[in-house]
Design an enzyme around this catalytic site. Sequence first.
Site, short mmCIF file in Angstrom:
data_model
loop_
_atom_site.label_atom_id
_atom_site.label_comp_id
_atom_site.label_asym_id
_atom_site.label_seq_id
_atom_site.Cartn_x
_atom_site.Cartn_y
_atom_site.Cartn_z
N CYS A 42 7.46 -0.02 9.71
CA CYS A 42 6.81 0.11 8.41
C CYS A 42 5.30 -0.01 8.52
O CYS A 42 4.59 0.27 7.57
CB CYS A 42 7.34 -0.94 7.42
SG CYS A 42 6.92 -2.63 7.88
N CYS A 64 11.09 -9.20 6.39
CA CYS A 64 9.65 -9.36 6.17
C CYS A 64 9.19 -10.76 6.56
O CYS A 64 8.05 -10.94 6.99
CB CYS A 64 9.30 -9.10 4.71
SG CYS A 64 9.91 -7.53 4.09
FE1 FES Z 1 7.85 -4.31 6.41
FE2 FES Z 1 7.97 -6.06 4.40
S1 FES Z 1 8.38 -3.94 4.31
S2 FES Z 1 7.40 -6.41 6.45
#
Ligand code: FES
Length: 141
Positions: free
Chosen positions: A33, A102
């Site tokens: 991400c 996360c």
């Molecule tokens: Fe990647 Fe929260 S969406 S750490």
Amino acid sequence: MYSQKVMDHFRHPRNVGEIKDADGIGKVGNPVCGDLMWIFIKVKDNKLVDVKFKTFGCGAAIATSSMITEIAIGKTIEEALRITRQNVADALDGLPPIKMHCSNLAADGLKAAILDYMKKNNITPPDWVKIEPEHEEKCDV
Ligand code: FES
């Protein structure tokens, strides 16, 4: 979806920023991400006297970063190394399952900063510390 504590720490994150003369710096990221976090620590008499963070990430990553600074300040190095992502999530009254990964950023970032401090000061980490960050899960935003 999020607890009031998560929303509070997201909207009003504690201990944001850098420590210019930090004793240890941890940088961790999620390659999927792209979220990224730095944790800075100041150590005195084997205790974390200051912890700050910078996080480029989702709301849960910011809230967990903020919370882990509050948990860690005042702890000994060994106590701080034992902080898990579950501790952070519990302190925030839980995270949605899809967002649990996360909180790895915060736990791994703190661990990385402490290991950096130990390395700079020729301190051998305890045997039970996993050296590699555990943040390997897929970040399915
Ligand atoms: Fe990647 Fe929260 S969406 S750490």
